[in-house]
Each structure stands twice: as structure tokens, then as C-alpha cells.
Design a protein around this motif. Structure first.
Motif, PDB file in Angstrom:
ATOM      1  N   ASP A 142       0.813  -1.222   0.000  1.00  0.00           N
ATOM      2  CA  ASP A 142       0.000   0.000   0.000  1.00  0.00           C
ATOM      3  C   ASP A 142       0.844   1.270   0.000  1.00  0.00           C
ATOM      4  OD1 ASP A 142      -2.982  -0.294   0.060  1.00  0.00           O
ATOM      5  OD2 ASP A 142      -2.482  -1.747   1.599  1.00  0.00           O
ATOM      6  N   GLU A 143       1.918   1.289   0.773  1.00  0.00           N
ATOM      7  CA  GLU A 143       2.744   2.500   0.813  1.00  0.00           C
ATOM      8  C   GLU A 143       3.350   2.776  -0.562  1.00  0.00           C
ATOM      9  OE1 GLU A 143       6.621   4.436   3.073  1.00  0.00           O
ATOM     10  OE2 GLU A 143       5.625   2.697   3.940  1.00  0.00           O
ATOM     11  N   GLU A 144       3.798   1.719  -1.205  1.00  0.00           N
ATOM     12  CA  GLU A 144       4.367   1.882  -2.545  1.00  0.00           C
ATOM     13  C   GLU A 144       3.317   2.384  -3.525  1.00  0.00           C
ATOM     14  OE1 GLU A 144       6.946  -0.656  -5.856  1.00  0.00           O
ATOM     15  OE2 GLU A 144       6.248  -1.622  -4.017  1.00  0.00           O
ATOM     16  N   ALA A 145       2.072   1.942  -3.354  1.00  0.00           N
ATOM     17  CA  ALA A 145       0.997   2.398  -4.242  1.00  0.00           C
ATOM     18  C   ALA A 145       0.806   3.906  -4.143  1.00  0.00           C
ATOM     19  CB  ALA A 145      -0.302   1.672  -3.896  1.00  0.00           C
ATOM     20  N   GLY A 146       0.782   4.420  -2.915  1.00  0.00           N
ATOM     21  CA  GLY A 146       0.646   5.862  -2.744  1.00  0.00           C
ATOM     22  C   GLY A 146       1.788   6.620  -3.367  1.00  0.00           C
ATOM     23  N   ALA A 147       2.997   6.059  -3.250  1.00  0.00           N
ATOM     24  CA  ALA A 147       4.172   6.705  -3.835  1.00  0.00           C
ATOM     25  C   ALA A 147       4.150   6.649  -5.357  1.00  0.00           C
ATOM     26  CB  ALA A 147       5.439   6.047  -3.296  1.00  0.00           C
ATOM     27  N   LEU A 148       3.739   5.515  -5.918  1.00  0.00           N
ATOM     28  CA  LEU A 148       3.693   5.373  -7.376  1.00  0.00           C
ATOM     29  C   LEU A 148       2.792   6.425  -8.007  1.00  0.00           C
ATOM     30  CD1 LEU A 148       3.448   1.489  -7.769  1.00  0.00           C
ATOM     31  CD2 LEU A 148       5.311   2.927  -8.588  1.00  0.00           C
ATOM     32  N   MET A 149       1.652   6.660  -7.388  1.00  0.00           N
ATOM     33  CA  MET A 149       0.732   7.666  -7.929  1.00  0.00           C
ATOM     34  C   MET A 149       1.337   9.059  -7.842  1.00  0.00           C
ATOM     35  SD  MET A 149      -3.127   6.498  -6.852  1.00  0.00           S
ATOM     36  CE  MET A 149      -2.849   6.506  -5.079  1.00  0.00           C
ATOM     37  N   ALA A 150       1.900   9.387  -6.681  1.00  0.00           N
ATOM     38  CA  ALA A 150       2.459  10.724  -6.489  1.00  0.00           C
ATOM     39  C   ALA A 150       3.629  10.981  -7.428  1.00  0.00           C
ATOM     40  CB  ALA A 150       2.884  10.902  -5.033  1.00  0.00           C
ATOM     41  N   GLU A 151       4.517  10.012  -7.566  1.00  0.00           N
ATOM     42  CA  GLU A 151       5.693  10.184  -8.424  1.00  0.00           C
ATOM     43  C   GLU A 151       5.294  10.455  -9.867  1.00  0.00           C
ATOM     44  OE1 GLU A 151       8.845   7.252  -6.043  1.00  0.00           O
ATOM     45  OE2 GLU A 151       7.652   6.495  -7.740  1.00  0.00           O
ATOM     46  N   GLU A 152       4.324   9.670 -10.360  1.00  0.00           N
ATOM     47  CA  GLU A 152       3.948   9.827 -11.762  1.00  0.00           C
ATOM     48  C   GLU A 152       3.173  11.117 -12.001  1.00  0.00           C
ATOM     49  OE1 GLU A 152       3.662   8.956 -15.848  1.00  0.00           O
ATOM     50  OE2 GLU A 152       5.040   8.371 -14.238  1.00  0.00           O
ATOM     51  N   ASP A 309       4.090 -14.077   7.743  1.00  0.00           N
ATOM     52  CA  ASP A 309       3.636 -12.757   7.280  1.00  0.00           C
ATOM     53  C   ASP A 309       4.267 -12.488   5.923  1.00  0.00           C
ATOM     54  OD1 ASP A 309       1.912 -11.507   9.168  1.00  0.00           O
ATOM     55  OD2 ASP A 309       3.603 -11.266  10.525  1.00  0.00           O
ATOM     56  N   GLN A 310       3.448 -12.257   4.911  1.00  0.00           N
ATOM     57  CA  GLN A 310       4.005 -12.011   3.588  1.00  0.00           C
ATOM     58  C   GLN A 310       3.387 -10.771   2.959  1.00  0.00           C
ATOM     59  OE1 GLN A 310       4.784 -15.251   0.956  1.00  0.00           O
ATOM     60  NE2 GLN A 310       4.927 -16.769   2.592  1.00  0.00           N
ATOM     61  N   ARG A 311       4.202 -10.102   2.151  1.00  0.00           N
ATOM     62  CA  ARG A 311       3.760  -8.908   1.425  1.00  0.00           C
ATOM     63  C   ARG A 311       3.916  -9.173  -0.065  1.00  0.00           C
ATOM     64  NH1 ARG A 311       3.149  -3.891   3.218  1.00  0.00           N
ATOM     65  NH2 ARG A 311       4.283  -4.459   5.118  1.00  0.00           N
ATOM     66  N   ALA A 312       2.856  -8.948  -0.822  1.00  0.00           N
ATOM     67  CA  ALA A 312       2.886  -9.156  -2.266  1.00  0.00           C
ATOM     68  C   ALA A 312       2.939  -7.806  -2.974  1.00  0.00           C
ATOM     69  CB  ALA A 312       1.643  -9.928  -2.715  1.00  0.00           C
ATOM     70  N   ARG A 313       3.836  -7.691  -3.914  1.00  0.00           N
ATOM     71  CA  ARG A 313       3.970  -6.438  -4.663  1.00  0.00           C
ATOM     72  C   ARG A 313       2.970  -6.460  -5.818  1.00  0.00           C
ATOM     73  NH1 ARG A 313       9.873  -4.303  -5.760  1.00  0.00           N
ATOM     74  NH2 ARG A 313       8.582  -2.456  -6.062  1.00  0.00           N
ATOM     75  N   LEU A 314       1.719  -6.294  -5.454  1.00  0.00           N
ATOM     76  CA  LEU A 314       0.632  -6.394  -6.429  1.00  0.00           C
ATOM     77  C   LEU A 314       0.351  -5.072  -7.132  1.00  0.00           C
ATOM     78  CD1 LEU A 314      -1.863  -8.598  -4.392  1.00  0.00           C
ATOM     79  CD2 LEU A 314      -0.388  -9.310  -6.266  1.00  0.00           C
ATOM     80  N   PHE A 315       0.571  -3.964  -6.431  1.00  0.00           N
ATOM     81  CA  PHE A 315       0.225  -2.675  -7.031  1.00  0.00           C
ATOM     82  C   PHE A 315       1.155  -2.374  -8.197  1.00  0.00           C
ATOM     83  CE2 PHE A 315      -1.980  -1.633  -2.966  1.00  0.00           C
ATOM     84  CZ  PHE A 315      -3.206  -1.320  -3.534  1.00  0.00           C
ATOM     85  N   THR A 316       0.544  -2.078  -9.320  1.00  0.00           N
ATOM     86  CA  THR A 316       1.267  -1.818 -10.555  1.00  0.00           C
ATOM     87  C   THR A 316       0.697  -0.560 -11.194  1.00  0.00           C
ATOM     88  OG1 THR A 316       1.554  -4.198 -10.892  1.00  0.00           O
ATOM     89  CG2 THR A 316       1.859  -2.779 -12.821  1.00  0.00           C
ATOM     90  N   ARG A 317       1.577   0.273 -11.733  1.00  0.00           N
ATOM     91  CA  ARG A 317       1.114   1.439 -12.476  1.00  0.00           C
ATOM     92  C   ARG A 317       0.749   0.991 -13.889  1.00  0.00           C
ATOM     93  NH1 ARG A 317       5.016   5.528 -11.010  1.00  0.00           N
ATOM     94  NH2 ARG A 317       6.304   4.797 -12.719  1.00  0.00           N
ATOM     95  N   LEU A 318      -0.472   1.271 -14.297  1.00  0.00           N
ATOM     96  CA  LEU A 318      -1.018   0.754 -15.550  1.00  0.00           C
ATOM     97  C   LEU A 318      -1.076   1.838 -16.615  1.00  0.00           C
ATOM     98  CD1 LEU A 318      -4.024  -1.195 -13.983  1.00  0.00           C
ATOM     99  CD2 LEU A 318      -1.885  -2.189 -14.804  1.00  0.00           C
ATOM    100  N   ASP A 319      -0.493   1.534 -17.769  1.00  0.00           N
ATOM    101  CA  ASP A 319      -0.666   2.448 -18.893  1.00  0.00           C
ATOM    102  C   ASP A 319      -1.953   2.073 -19.628  1.00  0.00           C
ATOM    103  OD1 ASP A 319      -0.080   0.210 -20.513  1.00  0.00           O
ATOM    104  OD2 ASP A 319       2.011   0.793 -20.773  1.00  0.00           O
ATOM    105  N   ALA A 320      -2.265   2.789 -20.697  1.00  0.00           N
ATOM    106  CA  ALA A 320      -3.528   2.575 -21.396  1.00  0.00           C
ATOM    107  C   ALA A 320      -3.605   1.172 -21.993  1.00  0.00           C
ATOM    108  CB  ALA A 320      -3.710   3.638 -22.477  1.00  0.00           C
ATOM    109  N   ARG A 321      -2.499   0.680 -22.547  1.00  0.00           N
ATOM    110  CA  ARG A 321      -2.505  -0.660 -23.141  1.00  0.00           C
ATOM    111  C   ARG A 321      -2.770  -1.719 -22.077  1.00  0.00           C
ATOM    112  NH1 ARG A 321       0.216  -5.019 -23.239  1.00  0.00           N
ATOM    113  NH2 ARG A 321       1.788  -4.167 -21.822  1.00  0.00           N
ATOM    114  N   GLN A 322      -2.112  -1.601 -20.926  1.00  0.00           N
ATOM    115  CA  GLN A 322      -2.310  -2.577 -19.861  1.00  0.00           C
ATOM    116  C   GLN A 322      -3.727  -2.512 -19.298  1.00  0.00           C
ATOM    117  OE1 GLN A 322       1.008  -1.051 -17.581  1.00  0.00           O
ATOM    118  NE2 GLN A 322       2.174  -2.946 -17.859  1.00  0.00           N
ATOM    119  N   ALA A 323      -4.279  -1.309 -19.200  1.00  0.00           N
ATOM    120  CA  ALA A 323      -5.663  -1.175 -18.731  1.00  0.00           C
ATOM    121  C   ALA A 323      -6.619  -1.870 -19.689  1.00  0.00           C
ATOM    122  CB  ALA A 323      -6.018   0.301 -18.594  1.00  0.00           C
TER     123      ALA A 323
END
Length: 362
Positions: A142-152, A309-323
Motif C-alpha cells: 500500500d505504501e508503494e501504491a501511494g508513492a507510485l501515484m504521487a511520483e507519476e 507474514d508475507q507482502r505481495a507487490r501487487l500494485f502496478t502502475r497501468l498504462d492505457a494498453r495494460q488497462a
């Protein structure tokens, strides 16, 4: 007429598998008509069908008292009706009470999405400690998700505004949820690395489109130099976008919007360019958790492959093609995923879980 011995043996094994199918109850904290939690449940059902598990989903309709009642019924009801596994979320920090209810129930407990906070762990311990039947957890980044949005968002704005003076609004979810807190932490980390970007205001729209609409109607005129709108889910992004549309093309045209989730509506908005930054993937997490539980039930303890306890790196930044590609997968039976291929069962060379959104982007 008698069955061939081989056929009879196969039928016997099949019946045996059915009799031993692991039963799972998932306490879904969302509303049954809420796009994210509905898609989350559907992905879990696809996983359960492929893995040969029995799954029952109870929607709490965002009512913690109702969720605790559902937990009580699953854990303290007639022993013969109790599930093998109870899967739940630490929504608004209710997990310790569910762990307490589960003591002595014989039901194994597994937490998804939001596990215990550090403060809660100080009191309750971790998996397989004070509560021995709490066997593990799986959470997204989740923290990475918030950062991915802000960075882009910032990167896109710097194309037209390379110098300082960038202003942002942020719409977060329910304040008492770990997911909202962690996504905000990712946002704040990126802002600290970009001191020329000014966060004018962060508000809690409680994941709700209508609430974000009302808040944005007040905030956008108040801060006329804002160019970036960070939203911790898609519903709040759409609410803010509607407010911008109401203010006219000049206001709407200067704004870049981020969103998070994988509803067909937001995926189409990314394809159409109405959403500038889209991060998604965590609607798959419940399905991946069932892969881990299926392994555990078959004697392949998932803790051997990355810990309890495991963390999955599921959050991905999606471009139009991937969407666009993800939209296609959402329309396929079972999402086009063979869940059994991602676990330890039947794979002697298995070395660890590598859950991601990639199977739905090919």
C-alpha cells in the motif's frame, strides 16, 4: 454392467477430494454493491473453484458490528458447521477482537489486506505466537501504491511546469484504516523528496464518490493553482473529476488525476485518458491468499516459502494498453488464470510465491 477398475478408482479419488475440500469463510468488510470489494470477491471465487476449495463470503456492508457478528457465528457456532479457515481484514482495527474470538475454535485464521499494526502486535504478538491458530497474513504494498501515484503525477506535471510552484490536493479514505494510512505515507515520502510540490490540503473522503464530490466542490475554487489531484481510490477520483467538470473546461484541463483500483469504469477512463495515473492490482490478493491456504491444507506450509507474514507487490502502475488488457481478462471465465500454477502443491522445485498482476496483463 461393471465399471472398469481404473474408472472406479478415479471416481473414488474424486469423491475423496470433494469430501476433503478445505472450507473457507471470508469476512468481506465492504458493501456487496461496492465495485472493489465485489471484484475482490469474484477473484476469490475463481481461485476457490480452480483450487477445489469451498468458499463462503460474508459482506459486512462496512459495518464493524456486523463483521464481528459474522466472525462470532463462524467461530463459535456449532462445531460441525465451522469452516477450516477464516479469512478477514483488519478493517478499522478489528482484528484483535476476531483473534480473541477464535481462540479454541479449531478454525485457522488468516488476515489479508491490512494486518495488525505495530501497536496491536505489541499486545497480541504475531502469527503463531499468542494466538496459535492465527497462521499468517498476506498484504499488498500500500505504501508503494501511494508513492507510485504521487511520483507519476509530479513527473507528468514537470513536463509542462519544470520549475517549482506545483500544487496538489489529496483525497484519502477512512482515517482509521491501515490502507489509507499507508497510502498517505507513500504520498508523504514522495512529497518530502520534492519540496517544491506543495500539498495544499488532504481530506478524508472515506472511499466515497459523493463525499469526494462535495469536498472537491469546495477545494478546487479555494486553491485555483492546484494542478495535481491524488486520490487513494477510484471512487474518490471520480468524485473530484465530476467537481472539476462542473467548474468548466479551463479548470478540468489544467488538472492531472490519479486513481487506484481496477473497476471497469476506471480502466476505461485510463484507456480514454480521463485518468492520468492509475495504480491497481490488489483486488487479486484474496485469490492469492487462497493459493497459500490450499498449500497449507495439503501439508505444504506457506511459511516455508517466505514466512508467516508475507507482502505481495501487487500494485502496478497501468498504462492505457495494460488497462485495456486487464479489461479483457476481467471478462474471461475464471479471469483466464490457473491458480494452481502459482502454489507449491505439485511443484517440487517451488521456491517462493511470486504473486503479481502480470497473469492478467499478458
Amino acid at each position: 454392467m461393471s465399471f472398469p477398475r481404473s474408472l472406479a478408482l478415479c471416481m473414488g479419488l474424486f469423491c475423496c477430494d470433494l469430501a476433503q475440500a478445505a472450507s473457507v469463510v471470508f469476512l468481506n468488510p465492504g458493501r456487496s454493491d461496492e465495485p472493489f470489494w465485489r471484484s475482490y470477491a469474484e477473484f476469490m471465487r475463481a481461485a476457490a473453484d480452480d483450487l477445489g476449495m469451498e468458499l463462503r463470503i460474508e459482506f459486512a456492508e462496512r459495518d464493524n458490528a456486523r463483521m464481528l457478528g459474522q466472525a462470532r457465528a463462524a467461530l463459535l457456532g456449532p462445531e460441525a458447521q465451522r469452516p477450516d479457515y477464516l479469512v478477514f481484514v483488519n478493517e478499522q482495527y478489528v482484528a484483535p477482537e476476531i483473534l480473541r474470538l477464535g481462540q479454541g475454535s479449531g478454525v485457522r485464521l488468516f488476515i489479508v489486506n491490512s494486518t495488525l499494526t505495530d501497536e496491536q502486535r505489541g499486545l497480541a504478538g504475531g502469527p503463531r505466537e499468542r494466538y496459535g491458530n492465527w497462521i499468517g497474513s498476506l498484504v499488498p504494498n500500500d505504501e508503494e501504491a501511494g508513492a507510485l501515484m504521487a511520483e507519476e503525477l509530479i513527473r507528468q506535471q514537470r513536463r509542462v511546469q519544470p520549475q517549482g510552484g506545483i500544487e496538489m490536493l489529496a483525497f484519502s479514505g477512512v482515517k482509521q484504516t491501515p490502507a489509507a494510512r499507508l497510502r498517505e505515507a507513500g504520498l508523504q515520502r514522495v512529497l518530502a523528496a520534492n519540496p517544491d510540490v506543495r500539498l495544499r490540503q488532504l481530506v478524508y473522503a472515506e472511499w466515497d464518490r459523493g463525499r469526494a464530490l462535495e469536498q472537491a466542490r469546495q477545494l478546487l475554487p479555494r486553491y485555483p493553482r492546484v494542478s495535481l489531484v491524488w486520490a487513494a481510490n477510484d471512487a474518490m477520483a471520480f468524485g473530484a473529476m465530476q467537481a472539476a467538470d462542473e467548474l468548466g473546461a479551463q479548470v478540468r484541463g489544467r488538472l492531472h488525476f490519479s486513481a487506484l483500483n481496477n473497476s471497469p469504469e476506471v480502466l476505461q477512463a485510463r484507456v480514454d485518458g480521463r485518468v492520468d495515473v492509475l495504480v491497481g492490482g490488489h483486488f487479486t490478493l484474496g485469490g492469492w491468499a487462497l493459493v497459500m491456504l490450499a498449500d497449507y491444507d495439503a501439508g505444504q506450509d506457506f511459511a516455508r516459502f517466505g514466512g508467516a507474514d508475507q507482502r505481495a507487490r501487487l500494485f502496478t502502475r497501468l498504462d492505457a494498453r495494460q488497462a485495456r488488457q486487464l479489461l479483457k481478462h476481467l471478462q474471461q471465465p475464471g479471469y483466464g488464470v490457473r491458480f494452481r500454477d502459482f502454489g507449491a502443491r505439485g511443484h517440487p522445485d517451488f521456491s517462493g510465491y511470486r504473486f503479481s498482476l502480470s497473469p492478467l496483463l499478458d
